[in-house]
Motif scaffolding. Structure first.
Motif, PDB file in Angstrom:
ATOM      1  N   ALA A 253       0.676  -1.381  -0.051  1.00 38.70           N
ATOM      2  CA  ALA A 253       0.229  -0.273   0.042  1.00 38.70           C
ATOM      3  C   ALA A 253       1.011   1.234   0.186  1.00 38.70           C
ATOM      4  CB  ALA A 253      -0.914   0.215   1.157  1.00 38.70           C
ATOM      5  N   ASP A 260      -4.635  -3.153  -4.703  1.00 36.67           N
ATOM      6  CA  ASP A 260      -5.666  -4.147  -4.616  1.00 36.67           C
ATOM      7  C   ASP A 260      -6.976  -3.828  -5.107  1.00 36.67           C
ATOM      8  OD1 ASP A 260      -6.582  -6.817  -4.255  1.00 36.67           O
ATOM      9  OD2 ASP A 260      -5.612  -6.900  -2.273  1.00 36.67           O
ATOM     10  N   ASP A 281      -6.942  -3.186  -0.417  1.00 39.10           N
ATOM     11  CA  ASP A 281      -5.568  -2.845   0.302  1.00 39.10           C
ATOM     12  C   ASP A 281      -5.475  -2.099   1.610  1.00 39.10           C
ATOM     13  OD1 ASP A 281      -5.924  -0.116  -0.247  1.00 39.10           O
ATOM     14  OD2 ASP A 281      -4.744  -0.031  -2.102  1.00 39.10           O
TER      15      ASP A 281
END
Length: 527
Positions: A253, A260, A281
């Motif tokens: 992240a 994601d 994420d």
């Protein structure tokens, strides 16, 4: 297999009366050529990683000779595609710069069909007819549906003609992965961006991929999104920079883009250039649609953030719900401040402010429960959360939930148990008005129409790939519950349920069944 995972309405008056056909001009060619090259770069990078992994696994195992032989064979097979030189534009002819578009730039274009020796028929009448077919009236609503069918994902744009009881596909848009969130945007985005008062008709789509795509709904047959929010856009901007080894895509992240799946999107209706997104994420991102850049990233949760919603009046306050079983109401201007947090008994599915009294918000959960909280009474600890009321709406997950924007106290819940339930919330709490199986399978999306004239219309979709528009005001139980708010209904007393043409037969039979226990809130619409 076909299923619809998300839906959204477009208010009346925003769609262009005559949507434009996609124009493939020189600028668009350059833009697409570059985007396509990026996709090829990604494919090549994935291939190299796969080959490296295969080599490594071959060396680790005792049979390294056979493994490397497999890799050599793969390399031989790939030689015919000449991936090493696919982007060497200088050494190729003008028409061969992109294999996927063939000789497109060398084609001869004629100003009119009269000048083209290969066309002998006049097509003006056909063009006029096609233009008329694309027309969208001021009394029409667009309904957007994210569909996955046989592993192909796309966004379908429907036109809903309320007076004519008609719903049809106007056009569709190809998507890169399963759509999870669809949000309508009233501001021109990307290359169409203009002044602050400009009106637009765009859609933001979140998918299993980390990039958010933004498309112009007034353009038919578009090939690539008008804007991308995420790493895909950053890669595109690196075109003019000195060539260097491409950064390996990281799953870690960060503050600039999601890494994601994008699970939820929320457009800010006061600050129209702001779009909030939440992801698997565990982060929330705030995007500036004027620059298509991430303005700020937030980490309020410790698990997937599945739902975000802007406060109706406090325009900088964002509500978020997560699989960490907490809900946060945070002021986006003060990311360092401690935000109030509430807790629930299971994974959060949806969070929504009450548009008719913004001091309160709703939370739906995986356990089939609806929580109603007073935002002014935040607990010192999430475990001490005390909702105003709790409702066991379904025995299975409340997979979809909406609040009617026109009629106060009118809620809908949809569940993986295939039931759609309508609720009336009064001072004493909620009571069920009617429960239906509308034949859409497991219910993934329930959304009320946004306009006063169609305030009782409800779009329902799910695992069977069908969309149904239910005029809930034609249900006797709904009329009784909201008598003071329902105008005199004209008609023969049958419930109105409008689907696509292939669903008409099912809809008619379901309506007939409905008449028998219309006012009893029974489950007469069985599959």
């Amino acid at each position: 297999m076909s299923m619809i995972t998300a839906t959204a309405w477009v208010p009346r008056g925003f769609a262009a009366p005559f949507p434009k056909k996609y124009e493939f001009d020189e600028d668009e060619y350059e833009r697409i050529a570059h985007l396509a090259k990026l996709k090829l770069d990604d494919a090549k990078e994935d291939l190299e990683e796969a080959q490296d992994e295969k080599k490594d696994s071959g060396n680790v195992s005792g049979g390294g000779v056979d493994k490397s032989k497999d890799t050599d064979e793969i390399d031989d097979d790939l030689k015919e595609y000449d991936l090493e030189h696919y982007d060497d534009d200088d050494e190729t002819s003008a028409g061969d710069t992109m294999a996927m578009f063939g000789n497109v730039k060398n084609l001869v274009f004629h100003e009119s069909n009269d000048e083209d020796p290969y066309i002998t028929m006049q097509t003006q009448d056909e063009e006029d007819e096609e233009r008329e077919e694309l027309q969208i009236l001021a009394t029409d609503n667009l309904v957007l549906a994210g569909r996955i069918e046989d592993e192909v994902a796309h966004l379908e744009v429907y036109v809903y003609e309320d007076e004519a009881d008609n719903l049809y596909v106007h056009h569709d848009i190809m998507l890169p992965a399963i759509p999870l969130a669809v949000e309508w945007i009233d501001l021109p985005v990307g290359k169409s961006a203009s002044g602050p008062d400009a009106k637009g008709n765009f859609v933001a789509v979140g998918t299993m991929e980390p990039d958010i795509e933004i498309w112009n709904l007034d353009v038919v047959d578009g090939m690539y999104p008008d804007a991308i929010l995420g790493q895909g856009a950053e890669d595109a901007e690196a075109e003019d920079k000195p060539k260097k080894k491409k950064k390996k895509k990281s799953k870690k992240a960060n503050d600039n883009y999601h890494v994601d799946a994008v699970l939820s999107l929320a457009a800010n209706r006061q600050h129209r250039n702001l779009l909030a997104s939440s992801s698997a994420d565990k982060t929330i991102k705030l995007w500036d649609l004027n620059t298509t850049k991430c303005a700020k990233s937030y980490s309020y949760h410790t698990d997937k953030v599945c739902s975000v919603a802007w406060h109706p009046t406090e325009s900088t306050v964002l509500l978020s719900g997560s699989y960490d079983r907490t809900i946060v109401a945070a002021d986006m201007r003060a990311p360092e401040a401690k935000a109030p947090r509430w807790g629930v008994e299971s994974d959060v599915e949806t969070v929504r402010w009450n548009p008719h009294d913004p001091n309160y918000f709703y939370v739906s959960t995986e356990n089939g429960i609806i929580h109603y909280h007073d935002a002014r009474n935040a607990p010192a600890d999430p475990s001490g959360s005390k909702p105003v009321w709790i409702l066991q709406a379904h025995d299975e997950s409340v997979s979809s939930f909406d609040i009617n924007p026109v009629i106060p106290g009118f809620l809908v819940t949809g569940s993986t148990d295939k039931q759609v339930k309508l609720w009336n919330v009064q001072e004493s709490g909620p009571s069920m008005v009617v429960s239906r199986d509308l034949g859409v399978g497991r219910v993934f999306s329930t959304t009320f129409a946004p306009d006063q004239e169609v305030g009782f219309r409800l779009a329902v979709a799910g695992s069977k790939g069908a969309v149904q528009i239910w005029d809930t005001s034609t249900n006797a139980a709904v009329r009784a519950a909201f008598a003071s708010k329902v105008p005199q209904i004209k008609g023969d007393g049958k419930e109105r349920l409008v689907g696509l043409e292939e669903s008409d037969t099912d809809s008619d039979s379901e309506e007939g069944e409905d008449e028998e226990d219309d006012g009893e809130g029974g489950e007469s619409m069985e599959e």
